[in-house]
Design a protein around this motif. Sequence first.
Motif, mmCIF file in Angstrom:
data_model
loop_
_atom_site.group_PDB
_atom_site.id
_atom_site.type_symbol
_atom_site.label_atom_id
_atom_site.label_comp_id
_atom_site.label_asym_id
_atom_site.label_seq_id
_atom_site.Cartn_x
_atom_site.Cartn_y
_atom_site.Cartn_z
ATOM 1 N N LEU A 54 0.833 -1.200 0.000
ATOM 2 C CA LEU A 54 0.000 0.000 0.000
ATOM 3 C C LEU A 54 0.870 1.254 0.000
ATOM 4 N N LEU A 57 2.143 1.880 -3.373
ATOM 5 C CA LEU A 57 1.090 2.457 -4.211
ATOM 6 C C LEU A 57 0.951 3.968 -3.957
ATOM 7 N N TYR A 75 -7.031 6.826 -3.090
ATOM 8 C CA TYR A 75 -5.773 7.212 -2.429
ATOM 9 C C TYR A 75 -5.988 7.409 -0.927
ATOM 10 N N SER A 77 -8.184 6.129 0.997
ATOM 11 C CA SER A 77 -8.365 4.847 1.679
ATOM 12 C C SER A 77 -7.046 4.091 1.763
ATOM 13 N N VAL A 78 -6.237 4.212 0.725
ATOM 14 C CA VAL A 78 -4.965 3.475 0.709
ATOM 15 C C VAL A 78 -4.051 3.958 1.834
ATOM 16 N N HIS A 82 -2.797 1.706 4.948
ATOM 17 C CA HIS A 82 -1.350 1.590 5.174
ATOM 18 C C HIS A 82 -1.020 1.901 6.641
#
Lengths: 549, 299
Positions: A54, A57, A75, A77-78, A82
Motif C-alpha cells: 500500500l 502504491l 488514495y 483509503s490506501v 497503510h
Amino acid sequence: MADSHGAAYGYTGSYLKTPSNGNLWSWLTTVDHKKIGLMYAAAMFTFFLVGMSLGFLIRLELMEPGTQFISAKVYNSVFTLHGVIMIFLFIVPGIPAILGNFILPLQLGADDVAMPKLNLLSWYIYMVGAIMALVSLFVGGGVPDGGWTFYAPYALKSDTNISLAVMAAFVLGFSSILTGMNFITTIHRLRAPGMGMFGMPLFCWGLYATSWIQVIATPVVGITLVLVTMERWLGIGFFDPALGGDPVLYQHLFWIYSHPVVYVMVLPAMGIISEILPAFSRRTIFGYKAIAMSSMAIAVVGYLVWGHHMFTAGMSDTARWVFSLLTFFVAVPTGVKIFNWLATLYRGSIEFRAPLAYALGWIFLFSIGGLTGLANGALSTDIHIHDTAYVVGHFHYTMFGGAAIGMFAGLHYWWPKIWGRMYNEKIAIGAFAVILVGFNMIYGTMLVLGMKGMPRRYQDYLPEYANLNFIATVGSWILVTGILVMLYNLVRAIKHGKKAPDNPWGSTTLEWKTTSPPPLFNFAEAPTVTTGPYDFTEILREAGVEEGR
Amino acid sequence: MNGASSYSGLVDNAFIFILGTSVLLLIGVTLAMIIMVVKYRRSKHPNPAQIEGSVTLETLWTVLPTILVLVMFYYGWAGFKVMRDIPDDAMPVTVTGQMWSWVFEYENGKQSTELIVPTGRNVKLNLESVDVIHSFFVPAFRLKEDCVPGRHNKAWFKSTRDGEYNIFCAEYCGERHSAMLSLVKSIPPREFDEWLGVDPGPPEGAQLLTIKGCTACHSLDGSKLIGPTFKGVFGITETVLTDGVAREIVVDEEYIRKSMLEPDADLVEGYPKGLMPPQGTLVKDEEMDAIIEVLKELK
C-alpha cells in the motif's frame, strides 16, 4: 506454571523437531513461547507485506502532480489502510510479540514465560483483533479514509464503522496488555538464580519498560471506545460539535494512548541495539544502569507529552508551552542512550558483521528520527511543519527506522538461534545498503518537502513539489527492492542456510549458552548466573586473547 | 522558501538553530561510529578494554543536552509568543473552512474566496469551520491554526511583501482535501482600501455558488465531482432515495430548496450521504432564491 516444565529438562532435541511438530494443530495449540513468537511473525509479516504494498502504491500515485493511477477517493483509503495495518498490526505489537516472546525467557534462563497458556490466548486475541480491524475497514459503507488517527468529527460523520474499528484497537490492545503482564511477571519471577534486575540483558529492560506502558496506557483506548459508543448509540455529545461535544477532546484521548505507544514501538528496538553492540565489540556495555534507567525515564516522561501532536488544534497557549517543554525532556534520556552506545564501541574489538551493520544503520536512522523531532517539539517551528510531509518523514525515521529496522537487526542477530541456520551475510549487508539508500531518498526528501510547505495526506500537489516527489518515489522502488532481498535471504536460510553453531557471534547472554535451535524447554539444565550479562572473560579466553587491559 | 510575514524570521531562526545543531550532532555521531568501527576493528585491535561506565561522562551528557534542548525550547517559545500575541489594532477577517473551499469575510461584510490583505498591516483571523476540522496553512507566513467546528480559534499575521502566497488545508478533511487551496494576495494598503471600499453588493450568480462552497462538489460544466453537476439540472427527472427507497422526482424550485435545507432527505441515487452540511444557517433565504435562479439559467 512454568516450573512444572522442569521435568522436561534433559530433552535436548530442537523445539522445531518435537514429535508432533509436523502438523498445523500442534502449532495452533502450542504453549511454547518460541513457537508462539514464530506464529506472531507469520501473521505480522503477512500484514507487513500488505502494508508495504500500500505504501508503494501511495508513492506511485505521488510520482507526478495530478492523478496517475488512483483517484483521490482510493488514495485516501490506501493511506488509511497503510497506517492502520503498519501501526496497529505490525509495529506496536511487533518486537515484543515476535522477538520478545522468543528471546525473553531464553535470556532470563527460564523454560517459558510465566503464563504460557495466557501467552497463547494473547495470540488468539491478537488474531481476533486483527480480523476485526480488517473487517471494520470494509463493512458499513466502504473503506474508511480518515487516516490512522480517525479524527472526530470527520471520522464520526462518515458511514464507516468507527465503533468496530475502535473496538478492534481495544481488542488488539488487550492482547498487548496480557503480553505485557506476562512479561512483567516473567521478569520478576523467572530470572535464573543469580540474576538480579540489574543483571538482566538490556533487551529485557526494554521489554520491561514497554510492558508497563502497554498495561497502563492501553485502557485509555477502552475509555475512548465507551465514549464513542455512548455518542453513537445514545446521542450524548462528547466529540461531535453538532451534539455539543468537542473534537479536540477526541484528539487528547487518542494521543494519551498513541503517544506512549510510540515508545512501546521503539524501546524494545533500543534493547536490541544494546545487545548487538557489546556482542560485536567484545566488551561490556558502557553505562548499563544509565541505559536501563533511561528506558524507564522515557516510559514515564513519554506519558506527559501527547499534547505536542495538537499544537495547532486550539489548546490554550499555556498548555502548548508546557507540552513543548515536557517534550524536550524526552529527548534527554534518548540522547543518553546514543552516547552510551557510542562509548560501547570505544576501544572495543569490533567485528563488522551483518547484525552490527543493521545496528549501526539503526543508530544513524534513529538519530535522524530523534533529531528531526526537536523541530516538532519546539513551538514556532512545529506550527510550520505540523501536518506536512516533514512529519511523515520524521515519524518514518523513528517508527520504520527505529522500530522496524531495529526488528530487522534483531532478526539478523537471533536468526541463527531461532532456526539453527546461518543466512548469507554478504547478501544481508548488501540488502541493507540498498535499504539505507532508498530509505533516505524517500523520507529525507519528505523532510524537505514539508519544510517547503507540502501538507500530508495530499493526493495531488502543486507543480513546485514535483521534482522532490519524483525522487521520493524512485527511492520507494529502491527501498522495497532492498527489503524483499533481505527477507528472501532470511527465509531462504531456514531451509538452505549453513548449520549455525550455538554461539555464532561470540555473545555472552544466556540464550547463546543453549543449542541452536534451543530444545523445547530451552536449556538441558537450568542455568545459574555468576557474572554480569556482558562479561566477555570466557569468550576472550576461548579466542586466545589476554585478559583486557 | 523565503518568509513573508513579520514573524517568519523568528521561526526561521529557530529552524536554523535547531536543524543546524541537529546536523552537527548527526555528523558527529555518524563519524564517531565509522572511525571507531575502522580503528578498533578486530584484526587491528584484538584486545578490547572492558570499561563499565563513567559517572562524570553520564552527568556530562545528561546535563549538556538538557541545557541544549532548553535553549531550543526557548527559541521555539520566543517565536511562538509573537505569533500568539494578537495586536489590538489588527483588522479582523473571518476565515471559514468548508469541504472543500475557503471563504474570507471582512468587517464590512464583504466576502471573498481569496484572502486579500494590505501589506504591512496587522490582520487577525477568526477561524471557523462549518463541517469538519480544517487547518489554515500559509507556508510563506509560517502560519497554521486549525478551524475546529464548535471552537473559535484565532491567529494573526502581518505580510511584509506584496505578492501571492499559497493557502493549503493541512488537516485531512475528505476526498478533495488536496484541492482545498486558495491564495493570500498581499497588496499595497491604498489599493486594499480601494478594493475593500468598493461595495460589490450582495454576491450574485455564479459568484454566490463559489462563496457558499457549492462548486467544490457540484461542477458547472457537467463533470462529475462529489455531488451531481449543476449544469442543466433544473427541470430534469432524477432518481432519488427517500429513506432508502428509490423514487423519481423532477428537479424544481421546491426540490432544490429542500436539498439545501436537508441534503440527505431526497438524495440523488449514486451520490454519498452525510457530506453536505444543512445550509439553513449558512445561506440566507434571499440567497437561496438567487441560487435557484442561477441554476435555472445553467443550461
